[in-house]
Every structure is written in C-alpha cells, then in structure tokens.
Motif scaffolding. Structure first.
Motif, short mmCIF file in Angstrom:
data_model
loop_
_atom_site.label_atom_id
_atom_site.label_comp_id
_atom_site.label_asym_id
_atom_site.label_seq_id
_atom_site.Cartn_x
_atom_site.Cartn_y
_atom_site.Cartn_z
N VAL A 48 -8.33 3.25 5.03
CA VAL A 48 -6.99 3.65 4.60
C VAL A 48 -6.50 2.68 3.53
O VAL A 48 -6.63 1.49 3.67
N THR A 56 0.29 6.93 4.54
CA THR A 56 0.94 7.10 5.83
C THR A 56 -0.02 7.82 6.76
O THR A 56 -0.58 8.85 6.38
N LYS A 57 -0.19 7.28 7.95
CA LYS A 57 -1.06 7.91 8.95
C LYS A 57 -0.26 8.11 10.22
O LYS A 57 0.43 7.20 10.68
N LYS A 58 -0.36 9.31 10.79
CA LYS A 58 0.26 9.57 12.08
C LYS A 58 -0.82 10.11 13.00
O LYS A 58 -1.41 11.16 12.74
N GLU A 59 -1.09 9.36 14.07
CA GLU A 59 -2.06 9.83 15.07
C GLU A 59 -1.38 10.91 15.90
O GLU A 59 -0.34 10.69 16.50
N ASP A 108 -5.38 13.48 13.29
CA ASP A 108 -4.47 12.65 12.51
C ASP A 108 -3.87 13.44 11.35
O ASP A 108 -4.48 14.38 10.85
N TYR A 112 -2.38 12.56 7.49
CA TYR A 112 -2.34 11.54 6.46
C TYR A 112 -1.53 12.04 5.27
O TYR A 112 -1.58 13.21 4.93
N GLU A 143 -1.40 15.75 1.44
CA GLU A 143 -1.26 15.70 2.90
C GLU A 143 -2.48 16.36 3.52
O GLU A 143 -2.90 17.44 3.10
#
Length: 146
Positions: free
Chosen positions: A31, A36-39, A56, A58, A122
């Motif tokens: 990364v 921005t990463k959201k699990e 995930d 991203y 995204e």
C-alpha cells in the motif's frame, strides 16, 4: 507536600519517543502513502481451516504508484468501482482497467497498481489467503524495472 505535574507538549513527546527507539508507524506492505484501505471482512474459508477470505475496499488518489508486491499464497480478485488504473504484472504487458472491469492474480504474482489519472480509483478486492501468511509483502521490482 504539593506535587507538581509537568505535561510534555505533543512535539516533545514525539522527539522523546524517537530518541528512545519507539517503533515508527510503518506503511502497510503493498500500500502506498495516501491510499485509504477499509477491511470489510475476514472469514474462514469453508472446508479449509488453513485459509481465510479477506475483503477490502481501497481508494487510490491521483498519482498513486503502489510498491511492487505479492500476496503470499493468496488468490486475488479485484473489481474497479470507479476511476481508471494501470495494473503491472511481472512478465505481462501493463493493463489499463476502468470502472466495471475486474482482474485475477495468481498466488505470489509480482505486481503493482498505478493511478495516473486525475480522479481517484476505488477497488473492491477479495483474497483467499493462507491464515499464517501476511496479506501482502513488498518485493524488489522486476529486473526490467530496475
């Protein structure tokens, strides 16, 4: 007896922690800064306790260049939700991917993504990975990139 308390300003605390050898916050493998990463989920893989399914989200700002990396032992399927990106995979020609397109990467395939556009990219990503392996590992660039 009166006690006097001294409170260090935040900047002084950061310097003290650095001098004392406190670990710095490291970038997550695979990364780039600004991503921005959201699990979204981590679940056991049905029928195989040695694997898990990780999903995930991203968001790559314009100008993002991810480091070359692999996903140890993991299958990766990604879907471009918005924007346009370039996927570089060792040994393959670069692929331009836009919203509505997807890709699959075999385990341990050396790759990186780039956002050379003016809009964020995204991605929704699903990985099936070994439980005992990290999600990603940075690697040296392919010989053609050095």
């Amino acid at each position: 007896m009166t006690r006097t308390h001294f409170i260090f300003p935040p900047a002084v605390l950061l310097v003290l922690l650095a001098l004392l050898g406190a670990p710095a916050v490291a970038r997550e493998a695979g990364v780039a800064e600004g991503v921005t990463k959201k699990e979204l989920s981590v679940e056991p893989f049905a029928g195989d306790a040695t694997k898990q399914v990780v999903t995930d989200f991203y968001r790559f700002p314009p100008g993002t260049v991810l480091p070359w990396h692999i996903h140890p032992g993991a299958h990766e399927v990604a879907y471009v939700l918005s924007g346009e990106m370039i996927l570089e995979v060792e040994g393959d020609d670069p692929r331009r991917l836009k919203a509505g397109e997807s890709f699959y990467l075999h385990p341990d395939k050396v790759h990186r993504g780039l956002n050379k556009g003016s809009e964020p990219v995204e991605l929704f990503v699903v990985r099936i990975k070994p439980v005992d392996q990290p999600l990603a590992k940075d690697v040296e660039p392919p010989k053609t990139e050095r």
